[in-house]
Design a protein around this motif. Sequence first.
Motif, PDB file in Angstrom:
ATOM      1  N   TYR A 111       1.549   3.444   1.460  1.00  0.00           N
ATOM      2  CA  TYR A 111       0.593   2.333   1.544  1.00  0.00           C
ATOM      3  C   TYR A 111       0.929   1.214   0.549  1.00  0.00           C
ATOM      4  O   TYR A 111       0.103   0.356   0.257  1.00  0.00           O
ATOM      5  CB  TYR A 111      -0.852   2.828   1.383  1.00  0.00           C
ATOM      6  CG  TYR A 111      -1.216   3.466   0.063  1.00  0.00           C
ATOM      7  CD1 TYR A 111      -1.758   2.699  -0.972  1.00  0.00           C
ATOM      8  CD2 TYR A 111      -1.076   4.835  -0.144  1.00  0.00           C
ATOM      9  CE1 TYR A 111      -2.116   3.281  -2.178  1.00  0.00           C
ATOM     10  CE2 TYR A 111      -1.441   5.423  -1.346  1.00  0.00           C
ATOM     11  CZ  TYR A 111      -1.961   4.636  -2.357  1.00  0.00           C
ATOM     12  OH  TYR A 111      -2.321   5.218  -3.557  1.00  0.00           O
ATOM     13  N   GLY A 112       2.163   1.235   0.032  1.00  0.00           N
ATOM     14  CA  GLY A 112       2.657   0.106  -0.760  1.00  0.00           C
ATOM     15  C   GLY A 112       2.212   0.089  -2.199  1.00  0.00           C
ATOM     16  O   GLY A 112       2.169  -0.973  -2.829  1.00  0.00           O
ATOM     17  N   LYS A 124      -1.973  -7.463   2.298  1.00  0.00           N
ATOM     18  CA  LYS A 124      -1.283  -6.417   3.044  1.00  0.00           C
ATOM     19  C   LYS A 124      -0.871  -6.994   4.396  1.00  0.00           C
ATOM     20  O   LYS A 124      -1.704  -7.272   5.253  1.00  0.00           O
ATOM     21  CB  LYS A 124      -2.200  -5.206   3.249  1.00  0.00           C
ATOM     22  CG  LYS A 124      -2.653  -4.519   1.964  1.00  0.00           C
ATOM     23  CD  LYS A 124      -1.521  -3.740   1.310  1.00  0.00           C
ATOM     24  CE  LYS A 124      -2.014  -2.905   0.144  1.00  0.00           C
ATOM     25  NZ  LYS A 124      -0.947  -2.074  -0.447  1.00  0.00           N
ATOM     26  N   LEU A 146       1.218  -7.170   9.281  1.00  0.00           N
ATOM     27  CA  LEU A 146       1.478  -5.804   9.696  1.00  0.00           C
ATOM     28  C   LEU A 146       2.624  -5.734  10.696  1.00  0.00           C
ATOM     29  O   LEU A 146       2.693  -6.523  11.640  1.00  0.00           O
ATOM     30  CB  LEU A 146       0.210  -5.218  10.331  1.00  0.00           C
ATOM     31  CG  LEU A 146       0.283  -3.753  10.771  1.00  0.00           C
ATOM     32  CD1 LEU A 146       0.376  -2.824   9.562  1.00  0.00           C
ATOM     33  CD2 LEU A 146      -0.926  -3.401  11.632  1.00  0.00           C
ATOM     34  N   THR A 147       3.522  -4.766  10.479  1.00  0.00           N
ATOM     35  CA  THR A 147       4.625  -4.514  11.391  1.00  0.00           C
ATOM     36  C   THR A 147       4.617  -3.050  11.820  1.00  0.00           C
ATOM     37  O   THR A 147       4.000  -2.196  11.168  1.00  0.00           O
ATOM     38  CB  THR A 147       5.980  -4.821  10.730  1.00  0.00           C
ATOM     39  OG1 THR A 147       6.198  -3.886   9.667  1.00  0.00           O
ATOM     40  CG2 THR A 147       6.029  -6.248  10.187  1.00  0.00           C
ATOM     41  N   THR A 194       7.150  -1.248  11.511  1.00  0.00           N
ATOM     42  CA  THR A 194       7.854  -0.610  10.409  1.00  0.00           C
ATOM     43  C   THR A 194       6.877  -0.124   9.343  1.00  0.00           C
ATOM     44  O   THR A 194       7.052   0.962   8.771  1.00  0.00           O
ATOM     45  CB  THR A 194       8.870  -1.580   9.790  1.00  0.00           C
ATOM     46  OG1 THR A 194       9.799  -1.989  10.797  1.00  0.00           O
ATOM     47  CG2 THR A 194       9.623  -0.935   8.640  1.00  0.00           C
ATOM     48  N   ASP A 195       5.833  -0.921   9.059  1.00  0.00           N
ATOM     49  CA  ASP A 195       4.815  -0.483   8.109  1.00  0.00           C
ATOM     50  C   ASP A 195       4.199   0.835   8.544  1.00  0.00           C
ATOM     51  O   ASP A 195       3.933   1.721   7.715  1.00  0.00           O
ATOM     52  CB  ASP A 195       3.712  -1.537   7.976  1.00  0.00           C
ATOM     53  CG  ASP A 195       4.193  -2.833   7.352  1.00  0.00           C
ATOM     54  OD1 ASP A 195       5.089  -2.774   6.491  1.00  0.00           O
ATOM     55  OD2 ASP A 195       3.672  -3.901   7.717  1.00  0.00           O
ATOM     56  N   CYS A 240       6.674   3.760   8.032  1.00  0.00           N
ATOM     57  CA  CYS A 240       6.673   4.163   6.622  1.00  0.00           C
ATOM     58  C   CYS A 240       5.383   4.894   6.260  1.00  0.00           C
ATOM     59  O   CYS A 240       5.402   5.832   5.453  1.00  0.00           O
ATOM     60  CB  CYS A 240       6.858   2.937   5.729  1.00  0.00           C
ATOM     61  SG  CYS A 240       8.491   2.169   5.877  1.00  0.00           S
ATOM     62  N   TRP A 241       4.286   4.482   6.849  1.00  0.00           N
ATOM     63  CA  TRP A 241       3.008   5.164   6.642  1.00  0.00           C
ATOM     64  C   TRP A 241       3.123   6.631   7.060  1.00  0.00           C
ATOM     65  O   TRP A 241       2.730   7.535   6.335  1.00  0.00           O
ATOM     66  CB  TRP A 241       1.933   4.448   7.443  1.00  0.00           C
ATOM     67  CG  TRP A 241       0.677   5.228   7.685  1.00  0.00           C
ATOM     68  CD1 TRP A 241       0.372   5.983   8.781  1.00  0.00           C
ATOM     69  CD2 TRP A 241      -0.437   5.356   6.807  1.00  0.00           C
ATOM     70  NE1 TRP A 241      -0.860   6.556   8.652  1.00  0.00           N
ATOM     71  CE2 TRP A 241      -1.380   6.190   7.447  1.00  0.00           C
ATOM     72  CE3 TRP A 241      -0.734   4.840   5.558  1.00  0.00           C
ATOM     73  CZ2 TRP A 241      -2.595   6.525   6.867  1.00  0.00           C
ATOM     74  CZ3 TRP A 241      -1.955   5.164   4.980  1.00  0.00           C
ATOM     75  CH2 TRP A 241      -2.863   5.993   5.627  1.00  0.00           C
ATOM     76  N   ASP A 276      -3.391  -1.074  13.708  1.00  0.00           N
ATOM     77  CA  ASP A 276      -3.176  -0.144  12.610  1.00  0.00           C
ATOM     78  C   ASP A 276      -4.074   1.086  12.737  1.00  0.00           C
ATOM     79  O   ASP A 276      -4.833   1.247  13.697  1.00  0.00           O
ATOM     80  CB  ASP A 276      -3.405  -0.839  11.265  1.00  0.00           C
ATOM     81  CG  ASP A 276      -4.895  -1.083  10.961  1.00  0.00           C
ATOM     82  OD1 ASP A 276      -5.732  -0.958  11.877  1.00  0.00           O
ATOM     83  OD2 ASP A 276      -5.214  -1.403   9.802  1.00  0.00           O
ATOM     84  N   TRP A 302      -5.586   1.033   1.489  1.00  0.00           N
ATOM     85  CA  TRP A 302      -5.435  -0.288   0.877  1.00  0.00           C
ATOM     86  C   TRP A 302      -6.631  -0.612  -0.025  1.00  0.00           C
ATOM     87  O   TRP A 302      -6.468  -1.202  -1.097  1.00  0.00           O
ATOM     88  CB  TRP A 302      -5.285  -1.359   1.945  1.00  0.00           C
ATOM     89  CG  TRP A 302      -4.066  -1.205   2.797  1.00  0.00           C
ATOM     90  CD1 TRP A 302      -2.988  -0.405   2.564  1.00  0.00           C
ATOM     91  CD2 TRP A 302      -3.800  -1.874   4.036  1.00  0.00           C
ATOM     92  NE1 TRP A 302      -2.061  -0.533   3.579  1.00  0.00           N
ATOM     93  CE2 TRP A 302      -2.537  -1.428   4.503  1.00  0.00           C
ATOM     94  CE3 TRP A 302      -4.505  -2.789   4.811  1.00  0.00           C
ATOM     95  CZ2 TRP A 302      -1.966  -1.877   5.691  1.00  0.00           C
ATOM     96  CZ3 TRP A 302      -3.950  -3.241   6.000  1.00  0.00           C
ATOM     97  CH2 TRP A 302      -2.693  -2.797   6.437  1.00  0.00           C
TER      98      TRP A 302
END
Length: 419
Positions: free
Chosen positions: A49-50, A233, A236-237, A239-240, A243-244, A303, A311
Motif C-alpha cells: 500500500y505504498g 494515492k 490508480l493503475t 499495476t498498483d 503489487c497490492w 480498486d 491508505w
Amino acid sequence: MSESATVGTITDEGVARLRARIGLPQVYPVPPHYLRPGADAFRHVARSYGDDNPLWSVPSYAPTTRWKEQIAPPPLIGGDSLIGEDQLTEAEWEQQKELRGDPLRGVHAFYAASEREWWAPLTADQRIFRRTALVGVVDKPSEFGGRGVQEWTSQAYRTEAGVLLGVQHRMMYRTERSKARERKKYADVTVAPWDEDQLAALDEQLAAEGPRGSEPRWWEDVRVGDPVGPLVKGPLTVTDMVCWHVGMGMGMYGVAPLRLAHRNRQRIPRFYHRDELGIPDAMQRVHWDPSYARRSGNPTTFDYGRMRESWLIHACTDWMGDDAWLWRLRVEFRKFNYVGDAQWVEGEVTRRYLAEGDRPAVDLDLRTRNQRGEVTSPASATILLPSREHGPVRLLDAPGSTLDEAFDATIESFSGGRA
C-alpha cells in the motif's frame, strides 16, 4: 420458485437463513496468507500500500524505537484472509457442515465498511489464531442495485503466546447483479486522461510526503482543527493492484493460478465465469478486466475497499509518529475508485482528551477524495499519543483475557450490526 430461479436474487428466505447464522463461530473460507508472518511479510504488506516507514520494513531501525523490535504494520492484523488459523471447539468444527454454502448464492458482494480496533503490536515469527462469526444482517435498499443487504462479520486475533491483537468488523454489501446492470447508476462517470502539468503536481506532492518517524507528536501540542495529510494515492493503475496482491494475497475467495485455479473452480464453481475466449476466470477480475467491470454496472475497473482502508491507516501512522498507537479506525466505502482516479487521504483533529480516564488520545475525521472532488470513503480514527505530562503511550486492555472472551465481548458490543 425453484432454487435455480432464486440464484442471484435476495429473497426473504435467503435473508432469514443468513440471519440464523449470527453468532455461530465459523471456519474462514481460505487459510491465512501468512502462517507465521515475519520481517519479510511485514515489509511486503507495507510495500503493497505504498508505506515506506522503516518501523515496518527495516529490522535495524526498530530496536531504536519504543517498541524495541520490528512490529507489523496495522493492516496486517485483520484484513480478510491475511493472518489467523481458525480456533474452534470440536463441537464448532462439527457444526461447520450446517454452515456450508451461501444463503444469498450468486448475489454480488462489495466490501463496503470496516470497523477495526488494535490492542497490541504483532512481532515477528508467531502463529496467530482467529475467531470468526457473522454478527449482523441488515436490510438496506440500494440505489445502485435494488434490494441490498449489509452482511457484517467479525474476527478477533491472538498470538500463540496468548497476546490479544485486535478485532475487525467487516461489512460486505450484497446487491443483485442484474438490477445493478439495469440501473447503470455510474454509466455517466468518466475518468479523464492526466496531462503533464497534473502529473507534475502529483509528483511534487509525493516527493514531499514521508512518515513522521522518530519525532514524537506530543499530545499537548495537538489542537482541534490540526490537519492530517494529505497523502496522495494514484492515479490508480492495474499495476498498483498487482503489487497490492503480492503483499496481501488474493483474499477470501482463494483466487489462484493454473492447477490451483482448477482446484479452486471445483470448490466454488459459480465464482468463475467464462471470458471472451471461453476460458473460466474469477469474478474478482472486475478489478482488472474493464469489460467484466462493465457487466457489473461500472464504467471500468476499480480498486478494493481494503486498499483505501490501508491508505487511511497509512495517513494515520505517517501523521502520528512511531511512539504513538493507532487504536481505532472506522471507514465506509461510498463511491468507487476507478483505474485512472487519484485519491487524496486527508482529515483533521476533532477532539483531544484522556481516553479510559488517563490515556492521552485524539479523534480524527478522515476521508479519501478523488480528483472530481467526491468523497469516496469517509472515516474516523482514534490515536493514542505520547504526553510530556502523562508519559509514553499505554495501550488499552483487550475486552477479556482469552480469545473466546475477547471475541464474545466484541460480538456483544456489535449486537445487531450497523444500520
